[in-house]
Enzyme design. Structure first.
Site, PDB file in Angstrom:
ATOM      1  N   ARG A 148       0.822  -1.216   0.000  1.00  0.00           N
ATOM      2  CA  ARG A 148       0.000   0.000   0.000  1.00  0.00           C
ATOM      3  C   ARG A 148       0.858   1.269   0.000  1.00  0.00           C
ATOM      4  NH1 ARG A 148      -3.528  -3.230   3.922  1.00  0.00           N
ATOM      5  NH2 ARG A 148      -1.830  -2.869   5.348  1.00  0.00           N
ATOM      6  N   ILE A 149       1.852   1.322   0.901  1.00  0.00           N
ATOM      7  CA  ILE A 149       2.643   2.553   1.025  1.00  0.00           C
ATOM      8  C   ILE A 149       3.681   2.648  -0.094  1.00  0.00           C
ATOM      9  CG2 ILE A 149       4.209   3.853   2.535  1.00  0.00           C
ATOM     10  CD1 ILE A 149       2.667   2.543   4.925  1.00  0.00           C
ATOM     11  N   ALA A 228       9.220   2.257   7.720  1.00  0.00           N
ATOM     12  CA  ALA A 228       8.425   1.027   7.875  1.00  0.00           C
ATOM     13  C   ALA A 228       8.405   0.588   9.337  1.00  0.00           C
ATOM     14  CB  ALA A 228       8.963  -0.068   6.973  1.00  0.00           C
ATOM     15  N   ASP A 253      12.424   7.002  10.496  1.00  0.00           N
ATOM     16  CA  ASP A 253      11.259   7.441  11.270  1.00  0.00           C
ATOM     17  C   ASP A 253      10.947   6.421  12.370  1.00  0.00           C
ATOM     18  OD1 ASP A 253       8.877   9.029  11.786  1.00  0.00           O
ATOM     19  OD2 ASP A 253       7.727   7.385  10.897  1.00  0.00           O
ATOM     20  N   GLU A 258      12.410   2.511  20.767  1.00  0.00           N
ATOM     21  CA  GLU A 258      11.849   3.862  20.721  1.00  0.00           C
ATOM     22  C   GLU A 258      11.434   4.302  22.119  1.00  0.00           C
ATOM     23  OE1 GLU A 258       8.718   3.810  17.773  1.00  0.00           O
ATOM     24  OE2 GLU A 258      10.118   3.471  16.150  1.00  0.00           O
ATOM     25  N   HIS A 276       8.750   8.556  14.858  1.00  0.00           N
ATOM     26  CA  HIS A 276       7.644   7.690  14.413  1.00  0.00           C
ATOM     27  C   HIS A 276       6.427   8.543  14.005  1.00  0.00           C
ATOM     28  CE1 HIS A 276       6.352   3.258  14.747  1.00  0.00           C
ATOM     29  NE2 HIS A 276       5.634   3.847  13.819  1.00  0.00           N
ATOM     30  N   GLY A 278       5.425   8.900  10.838  1.00  0.00           N
ATOM     31  CA  GLY A 278       4.938   8.487   9.508  1.00  0.00           C
ATOM     32  C   GLY A 278       3.441   8.658   9.314  1.00  0.00           C
TER      33      GLY A 278
HETATM   34  P1  NAD Z   1       1.562  -3.812   2.958  1.00  0.00           P
HETATM   35  O1  NAD Z   1       1.278  -5.074   3.669  1.00  0.00           O
HETATM   36  O2  NAD Z   1       0.503  -3.198   2.105  1.00  0.00           O
HETATM   37  O3  NAD Z   1       2.879  -3.978   2.064  1.00  0.00           O
HETATM   38  C1  NAD Z   1       4.036  -4.652   2.486  1.00  0.00           C
HETATM   39  C2  NAD Z   1       4.744  -5.178   1.236  1.00  0.00           C
HETATM   40  O4  NAD Z   1       5.984  -5.773   1.639  1.00  0.00           O
HETATM   41  C3  NAD Z   1       3.955  -6.268   0.484  1.00  0.00           C
HETATM   42  O5  NAD Z   1       3.790  -5.918  -0.875  1.00  0.00           O
HETATM   43  C4  NAD Z   1       4.807  -7.521   0.636  1.00  0.00           C
HETATM   44  O6  NAD Z   1       4.725  -8.379  -0.500  1.00  0.00           O
HETATM   45  C5  NAD Z   1       6.192  -6.914   0.794  1.00  0.00           C
HETATM   46  N1  NAD Z   1       7.164  -7.803   1.407  1.00  0.00           N
HETATM   47  C6  NAD Z   1       6.984  -8.696   2.417  1.00  0.00           C
HETATM   48  N2  NAD Z   1       8.146  -9.323   2.683  1.00  0.00           N
HETATM   49  C7  NAD Z   1       9.077  -8.808   1.839  1.00  0.00           C
HETATM   50  C8  NAD Z   1      10.459  -9.047   1.620  1.00  0.00           C
HETATM   51  N3  NAD Z   1      11.136  -9.962   2.336  1.00  0.00           N
HETATM   52  N4  NAD Z   1      11.113  -8.321   0.679  1.00  0.00           N
HETATM   53  C9  NAD Z   1      10.459  -7.392  -0.065  1.00  0.00           C
HETATM   54  N5  NAD Z   1       9.133  -7.145   0.063  1.00  0.00           N
HETATM   55  C10 NAD Z   1       8.454  -7.831   1.009  1.00  0.00           C
HETATM   56  O7  NAD Z   1       2.033  -2.791   4.089  1.00  0.00           O
HETATM   57  P2  NAD Z   1       1.967  -1.189   4.089  1.00  0.00           P
HETATM   58  O8  NAD Z   1       0.649  -0.747   4.608  1.00  0.00           O
HETATM   59  O9  NAD Z   1       2.468  -0.673   2.788  1.00  0.00           O
HETATM   60  O10 NAD Z   1       3.036  -0.884   5.243  1.00  0.00           O
HETATM   61  C11 NAD Z   1       4.438  -0.990   5.010  1.00  0.00           C
HETATM   62  C12 NAD Z   1       5.201  -0.796   6.310  1.00  0.00           C
HETATM   63  O11 NAD Z   1       4.977   0.517   6.830  1.00  0.00           O
HETATM   64  C13 NAD Z   1       4.798  -1.746   7.432  1.00  0.00           C
HETATM   65  O12 NAD Z   1       5.943  -2.187   8.115  1.00  0.00           O
HETATM   66  C14 NAD Z   1       3.973  -0.877   8.356  1.00  0.00           C
HETATM   67  O13 NAD Z   1       3.980  -1.376   9.669  1.00  0.00           O
HETATM   68  C15 NAD Z   1       4.719   0.423   8.226  1.00  0.00           C
HETATM   69  N6  NAD Z   1       3.985   1.609   8.662  1.00  0.00           N
HETATM   70  C16 NAD Z   1       4.689   2.571   9.321  1.00  0.00           C
HETATM   71  C17 NAD Z   1       4.042   3.720   9.750  1.00  0.00           C
HETATM   72  C18 NAD Z   1       4.811   4.800  10.465  1.00  0.00           C
HETATM   73  O14 NAD Z   1       4.247   5.451  11.306  1.00  0.00           O
HETATM   74  N7  NAD Z   1       6.063   5.028  10.137  1.00  0.00           N
HETATM   75  C19 NAD Z   1       2.662   3.873   9.530  1.00  0.00           C
HETATM   76  C20 NAD Z   1       1.988   2.887   8.818  1.00  0.00           C
HETATM   77  C21 NAD Z   1       2.650   1.745   8.385  1.00  0.00           C
END
Ligand code: NAD
Length: 524
Positions: A148-149, A228, A253, A258, A276, A278
């Site tokens: 998604r991100i 992430a 971030d 933390e 944090h 994000g």
């Molecule tokens: P998502 O589940 O939509 O996407 C994650 C992607 O990672 C998937 O496409 C998956 O196939 C891929 N993936 C899994 N294992 C992998 C690997 N070994 N190598 C490469 N790709 C791999 O998740 P998202 O909603 O896009 O979130 C991404 C990250 O951002 C998560 O860790 C989430 O916790 C984090 N996040 C952080 C904040 C923040 O405040 N900084 C806020 C929201 C989400």
């Protein structure tokens, strides 16, 4: 209808609820107060502060749905809610754009030295030459994880005329290309990128994915950004990279610990940190509230929600009928995906024998897809949305039926096609016990639970001893062991259930033994 909002939620969502129900907003309730208030409510809206315990669920005589404005549902007793038929919905997409924008902010900050120049000028220096920057235009951005991100970041980076490449082994090449993003393997992404950003979950596989070895393969002066999870970047290795100049600058971030007050990275002049932040925007909070409230309203109106976390929207009759099979099919999916190194393109599930007597097999297909997709996605793959998640990832799913179930009463055959080879796993329910009964044509009798090691090796004397000795050297005790072969003197599949986690080092030790084709670990 009566709705209780027990955490502070953005007004925009509450306004939607007020159009359809009597809404009581009462935050900071004690457990006893919550138990009293929940009695006559049809819906409950929370963020992460309210603890929805089994006691609260028991008292909630009329409750149909709990809405979580946000993603994680650790504060809700899922089992208790599911047993009572209460649907839990959340809002997993609410912060994707916010996090992507933060990533772009950090990237621009590193490219143009904005925070470093800011500190300099505030200490009464005018260092124009020192802060010569670079344009993003024409630079290569490597995105690790295009979920998604990652997807939102790719769109924004393209608007800056960057070349975007991505490494994500769990999404089909077709789906990545559709996004207009170049598909890359991990090594090429490291070697080609001027900027690297991570958008992956923290799993055993992704822990310290950016380490000394990965950094050594990067371009000199690379900029690394992580919004992430703390832990996907090895912070000590990152500091070494910054000190040697291999890494030009980095922005985190998220941190392994933390707040990171003791973290030596904070003292490096080319390091940028945010606490944090994000997902911290007014809009993300508004979307989280609006999406959760919209989902709650759907359930109250008996419409199917998009982001249901649990499964009571299937009728009790259907659930009762398939209940025994659910852990089996989910574990077949979880088991299979951990054996694959390639991208899944197609999944076919064939139901055989007595299982065909069940009225509705679709829930089993959903459960299998959930098992297959959960280990690779951050959150939010549910029994309801699993087919949609598979479709969005361009994974073709077909269901088949067969009377013949070989020597078992019932059997489920999972065939996975990947962009290289494929995999076949068969499972069966023996009484109430779930079993994996075949892996790629090798007959096994495996309880899908715990730490499992699969080793494909030549069928010759002494192999079992060597593998057992190698595990012993890593202090790994074998609980059960079996071998399957198709013909004498060919290849054998050894399946071991062990008492502790198999480390990467232990697996590497086994791979070094002569005659081994492949070793894989599975954790269930
Ligand atoms: P998502 O589940 O939509 O996407 C994650 C992607 O990672 C998937 O496409 C998956 O196939 C891929 N993936 C899994 N294992 C992998 C690997 N070994 N190598 C490469 N790709 C791999 O998740 P998202 O909603 O896009 O979130 C991404 C990250 O951002 C998560 O860790 C989430 O916790 C984090 N996040 C952080 C904040 C923040 O405040 N900084 C806020 C929201 C989400």
């Amino acid at each position: 209808m009566k709705v209780l909002v027990s955490d502070s939620l953005h007004e925009a969502g509450i306004a939607l609820l007020k159009d359809v129900a009597d809404v009581e907003v009462a935050t900071g309730l004690s457990n006893d107060e919550l138990i009293k208030k929940i009695k006559d409510k049809d819906a409950l809206l929370v963020r992460s502060a309210t603890k929805v315990t089994s006691e609260v669920i028991k008292a909630a005589e009329k409750l149909k749905v709990i809405g979580r404005a946000g993603v994680g549902v650790d504060n809700i007793d899922l089992n208790a809610a599911t047993k009572r038929g209460i649907v839990i919905v959340n809002s997993p997409t609410a912060s994707s754009i916010t996090v992507a924008e933060h990533t772009m902010g950090l990237m621009l900050s590193l490219a143009r030295n904005i925070p470093f120049a800011d500190s300099s000028i505030k200490s009464k220096k005018w260092e124009k030459k020192q802060f010569l920057g670079v344009e993003l235009r024409g630079k290569t951005l490597g995105i690790i994880g295009i979920g998604r991100i990652g997807l939102e970041v790719s769109k924004k980076a393209k608007a800056f005329d960057m070349n975007v490449i991505s490494y994500d082994p769990y999404i089909s090449e077709k789906a990545i290309k559709k996004l207009g993003v170049e598909v890359s393997d991990f090594g090429s992404l490291l070697a080609k990128s001027d900027f690297i950003t991570l958008h992956i979950p923290l799993t055993d596989e992704t822990k310290h994915i950016i380490n000394d070895e990965a950094i050594s393969k990067m371009k000199k002066g690379v900029c690394i950004i992580n919004c992430a999870r703390g832990g996907v970047v090895d912070e000590a290795a990152l500091l070494r990279g910054l000190e040697s100049g291999k890494v030009g600058a980095a922005a985190l971030d998220v941190f392994e610990v933390e707040p990171p007050f003791e973290n030596p990275l904070l003292g490096h002049p080319r390091f940028l940190a945010t606490p944090h932040l994000g997902a911290s925007t007014e809009e993300a909070q508004r979307y989280a509230s609006v999406i959760a409230c919209e989902e709650v309203i759907k359930v109250l109106k008996n419409e199917p929600p998009k982001y249901a976390v649990n499964m009571p929207v299937f009728s009790q009759e259907v659930l009762d009928e398939v209940r025994d099979y659910l852990p089996l099919v989910e574990n077949i999916g979880r088991f299979a995906v951990q054996l694959l190194d390639e991208r899944i393109t197609d999944v076919s599930i064939t139901y055989c024998g007595k299982i065909l007597e069940l009225k509705d097999l679709s829930i089993l297909t959903n459960a299998l897809l959930k098992g297959l997709l959960t280990p690779i996605l951050t959150e939010g793959v549910t029994l309801l949305n699993a087919p949609i998640v598979a479709k969005n990832r361009e994974i073709g799913v077909t269901e088949g039926k067969r009377e013949d179930s070989e020597k078992f009463q019932n059997m489920i055959v999972l065939n996975i096609k990947t962009d290289a080879n494929g995999l076949e796993v068969k499972g069966s329910l023996l009484g109430e016990e779930a079993r994996i009964v075949s892996v790629d044509g090798y007959g096994v009798d495996l309880v899908p639970r715990g730490n499992i090691l699969l080793v494909k090796h030549e069928d010759r004397p002494g192999m079992i001893g060597k593998i057992a000795t190698s595990l012993g050297e890593h202090d790994i005790n074998i609980g059960a062991m079996q071998v399957g072969r198709k013909k004498v003197g060919g290849m054998q599949l050894m399946v071991l259930t062990v008492d502790s986690k198999i480390s990467k080092e232990a697996l590497a030790g086994i791979a070094k033994i002569g005659g081994i084709e492949k070793g894989s670990t599975v954790e269930l």
